[in-house]
Design an enzyme around this catalytic site. Structure first.
Site, PDB file in Angstrom:
ATOM      1  N   GLU A  74      35.204  33.622  49.149  1.00 31.54           N
ATOM      2  CA  GLU A  74      35.138  33.930  47.719  1.00 31.54           C
ATOM      3  C   GLU A  74      34.897  35.436  47.534  1.00 31.54           C
ATOM      4  OE1 GLU A  74      31.578  32.287  46.018  1.00 31.54           O
ATOM      5  OE2 GLU A  74      32.154  32.738  43.947  1.00 31.54           O
ATOM      6  N   ASN A 128      39.610  34.881  44.526  1.00 30.01           N
ATOM      7  CA  ASN A 128      38.806  35.353  43.403  1.00 30.01           C
ATOM      8  C   ASN A 128      39.219  34.485  42.218  1.00 30.01           C
ATOM      9  OD1 ASN A 128      37.585  36.517  41.249  1.00 30.01           O
ATOM     10  ND2 ASN A 128      38.109  38.629  41.786  1.00 30.01           N
ATOM     11  N   ALA A 135      37.195  33.768  36.006  1.00 31.29           N
ATOM     12  CA  ALA A 135      36.327  32.958  35.137  1.00 31.29           C
ATOM     13  C   ALA A 135      36.205  31.513  35.611  1.00 31.29           C
ATOM     14  CB  ALA A 135      36.847  33.002  33.704  1.00 31.29           C
ATOM     15  N   TYR A 155      35.283  46.754  36.351  1.00 32.75           N
ATOM     16  CA  TYR A 155      36.279  46.376  37.361  1.00 32.75           C
ATOM     17  C   TYR A 155      37.024  47.556  37.971  1.00 32.75           C
ATOM     18  CZ  TYR A 155      35.377  41.857  35.212  1.00 32.75           C
ATOM     19  OH  TYR A 155      34.770  40.739  34.728  1.00 32.75           O
ATOM     20  N   ASN A 206      43.379  36.623  34.279  1.00 30.48           N
ATOM     21  CA  ASN A 206      43.193  37.973  33.735  1.00 30.48           C
ATOM     22  C   ASN A 206      43.136  39.073  34.784  1.00 30.48           C
ATOM     23  OD1 ASN A 206      43.066  37.144  30.931  1.00 30.48           O
ATOM     24  ND2 ASN A 206      41.100  36.231  31.445  1.00 30.48           N
TER      25      ASN A 206
END
Ligand code: CA2
Length: 147
Positions: free
Chosen positions: A97, A73, A76, A22, A10
């Site tokens: 990360e 990244n 989810a 975001y 996404n």
């Protein structure tokens, strides 16, 4: 130095919804930002985005021998994927990360990160700047700096 920047499900839709979380910038804006930061650091970057867990695993595996580090990244899949953790551990490349939002201040289900155990550092809540920090972190590791 060659760095692979991986984005999970996404994130290709950035800027379309939830701008309060975001931001209003798009995925292409993100790539432009990262390219600019990479240029300043003198490192080369490639990008991979997928909505599919297995495709992300494949990209991590294929990074071996091609890249010096990974910025990831997992979106989810951060909170669910042992497969991504295992892939990062298997290739053994330094990985950082990144989360655009501050997941530590969000829902309980976002408090777990499976991939974190295979990453040298995590940046969260910095917006796009987190990706720049991640590149800097990998560049510093590569040049033997302490970070
Ligand atoms: O903050 C981050 O970067 C996240 O990795 C983003 C993921 C979320 O599942 C993580 O918990 C934190 C979600 C990315 C979804 O991106 C969207 C794009 C457009 C509209 C809505 C969501």
């Amino acid at each position: 130095m060659h760095i692979l920047v991986i984005n999970g499900p996404n994130l290709n839709l950035l800027g379309r919804r939830e701008p309060e979380i975001y931001g209003g910038e798009t995925y292409d804006d993100l790539l432009r930002y990262i390219r600019g930061e990479a240029e300043k650091l003198g490192v080369s970057v490639s990008f991979f985005q997928s909505n599919h867990e297995g495709a992300l695993v494949d990209a991590i595996q294929e990074a071996l021998g091609q890249y010096n580090g990974i910025v990831i990244n997992p979106a989810a899949y951060t909170h669910t994927s042992v497969a991504l953790l295992d892939a990062l551990k298997a290739v053994g490349l330094p990985a950082v990360e990144v989360h655009i939002s501050d997941v530590s201040k969000r829902e309980d289900f976002r408090q777990v990160s499976y991939v974190r155990a295979a990453c040298v550092k995590t940046f969260m809540g910095l917006g796009f700047a987190g990706y720049g920090e991640a590149l800097r972190c990998l560049a510093a590791l590569d040049s033997g700096g302490a970070k």
